[in-house]
Design an enzyme around this catalytic site. Structure first.
Site, short mmCIF file in Angstrom:
data_model
loop_
_atom_site.label_atom_id
_atom_site.label_comp_id
_atom_site.label_asym_id
_atom_site.label_seq_id
_atom_site.Cartn_x
_atom_site.Cartn_y
_atom_site.Cartn_z
NE ARG A 7 -17.05 3.29 -6.19
CZ ARG A 7 -18.14 4.06 -6.04
NH1 ARG A 7 -19.30 3.51 -5.77
NH2 ARG A 7 -18.04 5.37 -6.15
CG HIS B 213 -15.48 8.96 -3.43
ND1 HIS B 213 -15.04 8.65 -4.69
CD2 HIS B 213 -16.85 9.00 -3.51
CE1 HIS B 213 -16.08 8.50 -5.49
NE2 HIS B 213 -17.18 8.71 -4.81
CD GLN C 289 -19.09 12.87 -4.84
OE1 GLN C 289 -19.36 11.80 -5.36
NE2 GLN C 289 -19.82 13.96 -5.03
CG ASP D 67 -21.04 9.68 2.70
OD1 ASP D 67 -22.02 9.35 1.98
OD2 ASP D 67 -19.94 9.09 2.65
CB CYS E 91 -20.78 12.01 -2.12
SG CYS E 91 -20.99 10.61 -1.01
NE ARG F 27 -17.96 11.92 -8.93
CZ ARG F 27 -18.04 10.67 -8.49
NH1 ARG F 27 -19.03 10.32 -7.70
NH2 ARG F 27 -17.10 9.78 -8.79
N1 NVA Z 1 -19.13 6.64 2.20
C1 NVA Z 1 -19.88 6.08 1.10
C2 NVA Z 1 -19.68 6.88 -0.13
C3 NVA Z 1 -20.48 6.39 -1.33
C4 NVA Z 1 -20.21 7.16 -2.58
C5 NVA Z 1 -19.46 4.64 0.89
O1 NVA Z 1 -18.26 4.36 0.87
O2 NVA Z 1 -20.33 3.78 0.75
N1 CP Z 2 -21.09 9.46 -5.09
C1 CP Z 2 -20.79 8.29 -5.69
O1 CP Z 2 -19.63 7.93 -5.87
O2 CP Z 2 -21.87 7.58 -6.08
P1 CP Z 2 -21.86 6.09 -6.63
O3 CP Z 2 -21.56 5.17 -5.47
O4 CP Z 2 -23.25 5.89 -7.16
O5 CP Z 2 -20.81 5.96 -7.69
#
Ligand code: NVA
Ligand code: CP
Length: 301
Positions: free
Chosen positions: A104, A131, A134, A222, A260, A288
């Site tokens: 990540r 992502h 997800q 989101d 998500c 997930r």
């Molecule tokens: N758009 C959000 C998704 C988190 C799972 C982020 O990147 O923070």
């Molecule tokens: N939806 C998701 O990826 O959550 P986290 O940021 O908690 O991993």
């Protein structure tokens, strides 16, 4: 001849049949009808986190262990990567010890580079761009509540962020129509829309949330501010895109709501929607785990 390494980087790089198979595998895993009990015994997954995570981290770790494998969790800042070692050398070193790498991070190029230099599969656990993991859980959640997603209308109301990008990829790969409502300044990358068009997708970019949500089968949003971003001035821009009860009432009578998570109640969604009867976010979150297991098994098979 050695078989090609199976990376899970982005949904546009994986064919529709494979993705359909992954969702079906995840359903079988959830229902307890999947084959071998511990297919990944003897395998190790390394997870690199340069951003926080709850769901992705825990579902990959628990999923890998339930499949019989081991996990090493690495905080990006504690790696030599955090003090200048290249992604390429990190990929080469990790490939000596583990069977799969999940990362990540911020720039999508880092994941691409990791995959280019690793000799083991690399999984994209979120970047600023997308992502993909997800979306398997999201499609699965929709389908377990409402049947096949093919031909349905999904409405996105909010920031044109990494999740929106993966919804664009998914709409082409899973054959549903996607309406994206976001402020013009926060529109998804035009290349993504061009890709969707060139691949027969039905993706409409609009700026009116009511138009997007009207009669939709699924409503998605989101966070307004994604990880690594601190532009809180965006709140004013995004306020009209909040998914509240009035907006949700414009959707089809049996529409479901997806997010998500993590959610920010009172910002992108009201408590009445996310905690209400049409929300399926906790099945989405649970999925997930099942879909990570499907991804890991595919990458390592
Ligand atoms: N758009 C959000 C998704 C988190 C799972 C982020 O990147 O923070
Ligand atoms: N939806 C998701 O990826 O959550 P986290 O940021 O908690 O991993």
């Amino acid at each position: 001849m050695t078989a090609a390494v199976k990376h899970f980087l982005d949904l546009d790089e994986i064919d529709a049949g494979t993705l359909r198979g992954l969702v079906d595998d995840a359903v079988a895993i959830k229902q307890g009808t999947a084959g071998t009990d511990r297919p990944l015994a003897g395998k190790t997954l390394a997870m690199i986190f340069e951003k926080p995570s709850t769901r992705t981290r825990v579902s990959f770790e628990v999923g890998m262990k339930q499949l019989g494998g081991e996990v090493v969790v690495l905080n990006g800042s504690e790696l030599q990567l955090g003090r200048g070692e290249t992604v390429a050398d990190t990929a080469r070193a990790l490939s000596c010890y583990v069977d799969c790498i999940m990362m990540r991070t911020y720039e999508r190029e880092k994941i691409t580079e990791m995959a280019h230099h690793a000799t083991v599969p690399v999984i994209n656990g979120l970047t600023d761009h997308s992502h993909p993991c997800q979306l398997l859980a999201d499609v699965m959640a929709y389908e377990e509540h409402r049947g096949p997603i093919r031909g349905k209308v999904v409405a996105w109301s909010g920031d044109g962020n990494n999740m929106a990008s993966s919804w664009i990829h998914a709409s082409v790969r899973f054959g549903f129509r996607l309406r994206i409502a976001c402020p013009p300044e926060r529109s998804p990358d035009p290349d993504l829309l061009a890709w969707a068009r060139a691949n027969g997708g039905e993706v409409e970019l609009m700026h009116d949330p009511v138009a997007a949500v009207t009669d939709a089968d699924c409503v998605v949003t989101d966070a307004w501010i994604s990880m690594g971003d601190d532009d809180t001035s965006r709140h004013n821009l995004l306020a009209p895109y909040r998914v509240d009860e009035t907006l949700m009432d414009r959707a089809s009578e049996d529409a479901v709501f997806l997010h998500c998570l993590p959610a920010h109640r009172g910002e992108e969604v009201t408590p009445g929607v996310i905690d209400g009867p049409r929300s399926i976010v906790w099945d989405e979150a649970e999925n997930r785990l099942h879909s990570q297991k499907a991804i890991l098994t595919w990458c390592l098979s």
